[in-house]
Enzyme design. Structure first.
Site, PDB file in Angstrom:
ATOM      1  N   HIS A 119     -13.219  21.958  -2.261  1.00  0.00           N
ATOM      2  CA  HIS A 119     -13.328  22.023  -0.753  1.00  0.00           C
ATOM      3  C   HIS A 119     -13.600  19.917  -0.307  1.00  0.00           C
ATOM      4  O   HIS A 119     -14.528  19.820  -0.017  1.00  0.00           O
ATOM      5  CB  HIS A 119     -14.010  22.618   0.250  1.00  0.00           C
ATOM      6  N   HIS A 125     -23.969  21.549   2.077  1.00  0.00           N
ATOM      7  CA  HIS A 125     -23.885  20.582   1.229  1.00  0.00           C
ATOM      8  C   HIS A 125     -25.381  19.532   2.004  1.00  0.00           C
ATOM      9  O   HIS A 125     -24.933  18.812   1.975  1.00  0.00           O
ATOM     10  CB  HIS A 125     -23.302  19.274   0.259  1.00  0.00           C
ATOM     11  N   HIS A 139     -16.225  19.180 -11.674  1.00  0.00           N
ATOM     12  CA  HIS A 139     -16.141  17.627 -10.941  1.00  0.00           C
ATOM     13  C   HIS A 139     -17.771  17.899 -11.229  1.00  0.00           C
ATOM     14  O   HIS A 139     -18.982  18.629 -11.183  1.00  0.00           O
ATOM     15  CB  HIS A 139     -15.876  17.638  -9.831  1.00  0.00           C
ATOM     16  N   GLU A 191     -20.368  24.816  -9.028  1.00  0.00           N
ATOM     17  CA  GLU A 191     -19.699  26.106  -7.543  1.00  0.00           C
ATOM     18  C   GLU A 191     -18.655  26.348  -7.308  1.00  0.00           C
ATOM     19  O   GLU A 191     -18.657  27.495  -6.581  1.00  0.00           O
ATOM     20  CB  GLU A 191     -19.251  24.586  -6.771  1.00  0.00           C
TER      21      GLU A 191
HETATM   22  C1  DHB Z   1     -16.805  16.057  -4.258  1.00  0.00           C
HETATM   23  C2  DHB Z   1     -16.106  16.959  -4.578  1.00  0.00           C
HETATM   24  C3  DHB Z   1     -17.518  18.205  -3.941  1.00  0.00           C
HETATM   25  O1  DHB Z   1     -17.252  19.328  -4.031  1.00  0.00           O
HETATM   26  C4  DHB Z   1     -18.245  17.197  -2.573  1.00  0.00           C
HETATM   27  O2  DHB Z   1     -18.866  18.770  -2.007  1.00  0.00           O
HETATM   28  C5  DHB Z   1     -18.451  16.693  -2.753  1.00  0.00           C
HETATM   29  C6  DHB Z   1     -17.793  14.989  -3.237  1.00  0.00           C
HETATM   30  C7  DHB Z   1     -15.413  14.345  -4.398  1.00  0.00           C
HETATM   31  O3  DHB Z   1     -14.641  14.762  -6.101  1.00  0.00           O
HETATM   32  O4  DHB Z   1     -15.687  13.233  -4.051  1.00  0.00           O
HETATM   33 FE    FE Z   2     -18.552  20.124  -3.411  1.00  0.00          FE
END
Ligand code: DHB
Ligand code: FE
Length: 299
Positions: A26, A73, A207, A254
Site C-alpha cells: 500500500h 499510519h 521495507h 505490516e
Molecule cells: C512507504 C511504504 C509504506 O507502507 C508506508 O506506509 C509509507 C511509506 C514507502 O515505501 O515509501
Molecule cells: Fe505502510
C-alpha cells in the site's frame, strides 16, 4: 473439524460468503503516481502492469463488500489512542489528510449493518475490537483500492475498514491475526444476506523506512513468504514478529495483516484449498517491495 466450522462450510445460499482474498502492498508513492498521472512513467509502468490482470479479474469478480484489513499510519489514530484492532462501522469514510491534503479519491462507503454484525460476532468469539463510528482512511486503504479498481468516479462496492496496529509497539502476533481471520470468517458467513464478500490484507512486503537499515528489501524472503502464505498459512502464522523485523525490515511487520485475510479462507475451516488467480512481485516501488496475490475460494 469443529461443529462451528462445519456449519460455516455448509452455509446456505441465503448467507454471506467469503469468495476470495486479495493481498497487496500500500505504498503512498503509488497513490501519488495515480493522483499525478504518472502511472505510465518508466519507473511506474512495470509495477502497474502487474495489476492489469487483477483489474480484469476484479471486473468479473466485483464483490458486494470488501472487508479491508489495513493499518492507519498515525493519520486517524495517533499516540493518544492506539487500538490494536479497530472496525469501521460508519456509512462513509473520508480520505485522510496525510500532510499534502486528502487524496483526490472517492469517499469510501461502508456497510454499517454487516460491520456491526461482525463486531458482535468477533467480540463474542473473544477478540476485543475497538468500534470506530468516525474514521478517516489513509493510503493503507485507498492505494490498494486504486491498484485493484483504477480511478473510478465511485468505488464499485462497499468497504468495511479494519485497522491493525503495526506502527506502535506492542503489535499483535501472526498467530493472533490468523486466529482473528478465522473468527471474521465465521462472523461473515453467519450474516443472513447472500452477500459476496472479499477480504483483503494490505501492507508489506519487505521495507524499512528509518535508521541505518533504511531501504532494506529482501526479495528472497518475501517470495518464500508468498509461497507459505499460499500453501502453509498455519505454519507461517507461528513466525515470531522479530523474524519479520530482522528479515523484512521494521515496516515488514505490516505483513501480519495478510494472515488475517488468509485465516478467513475456506481451507483453514476445513474446506477446499484456494486457487491462485494471480501472483505478482516487483521491486522497487519507493522504499518497498510490492507483493500481490489473489486467492479464490473453491466453494
Ligand atoms: C512507504 C511504504 C509504506 O507502507 C508506508 O506506509 C509509507 C511509506 C514507502 O515505501 O515509501
Ligand atoms: Fe505502510
Amino acid at each position: 473439524m469443529e461443529q462451528a466450522d462445519a456449519a460455516s462450510q455448509n452455509a446456505t445460499p441465503g448467507q454471506a460468503r467469503v469468495t476470495a482474498s486479495v493481498y497487496s502492498s500500500h505504498v503512498p508513492a503509488i497513490g501519488a503516481a495515480v493522483d499525478h498521472g504518472k502511472t505510465g512513467d518508466d519507473y511506474w509502468a512495470p509495477m502497474f502492469k502487474g495489476f492489469e490482470p487483477s483489474k480484469d479479474w476484479m471486473k468479473k469478480n466485483t464483490p458486494d463488500v470488501i472487508f479491508l484489513v489495513y493499518n492507519d499510519h498515525a493519520t486517524n489514530f495517533d499516540l493518544s489512542v492506539i487500538p490494536t484492532f479497530a472496525i469501521g462501522t460508519a456509512a462513509e469514510f473520508e480520505p485522510a489528510d496525510e500532510g499534502y491534503g486528502p487524496r483526490p479519491v472517492p469517499k469510501v462507503k461502508g456497510h454499517p449493518r454487516l460491520a456491526s454484525h461482525i463486531a458482535q460476532s468477533v467480540i463474542q468469539q473473544d477478540f476485543d475490537l475497538t468500534i470506530v463510528n468516525d474514521l478517516k482512511v489513509d493510503h493503507g486503504l485507498t492505494v490498494p483500492l486504486n491498484l485493484m479498481f483504477g480511478s473510478p468516479a465511485e468505488w464499485p462496492c462497499l468497504v468495511i475498514p479494519f485497522h491493525v496496529n503495526v506502527v506502535q509497539y506492542p503489535v499483535p502476533s501472526g498467530a493472533r491475526c490468523f486466529a482473528l481471520g478465522q473468527a471474521i470468517r465465521k462472523a461473515i458467513e453467519s450474516y443472513d444476506e447472500p452477500l459476496n464478500v472479499q477480504i483483503w490484507g494490505t501492507g508489506g512486503m519487505s521495507h524499512q523506512l528509518q535508521g541505518p537499515r533504511a531501504g532494506l528489501i529482501n526479495a528472497e524472503w518475501d517470495n518464500a513468504f508468498l509461497d507459505r502464505l499460499i500453501a502453509d498459512p498455519k505454519g507461517l502464522s507461528t513466525m515470531p514478529h522479530i523474524d519479520y523485523v530482522r528479515e523484512a525490515g521494521s515496516e515488514g511487520i505490516e505483513l501480519v495483516m495478510w494472515l488475517i485475510a488468509r485465516g478467513a479462507m475456506a481451507d483453514v475451516a476445513g474446506g477446499n484449498a484456494p486457487t491462485v488467480a494471480h501472483r505478482f512481485f516487483h521491486v522497487p516501488a519507493s522504499n518497498t517491495a510490492v507483493g500481490h496475490l489473489i486467492l479464490e475460494n473453491n466453494l
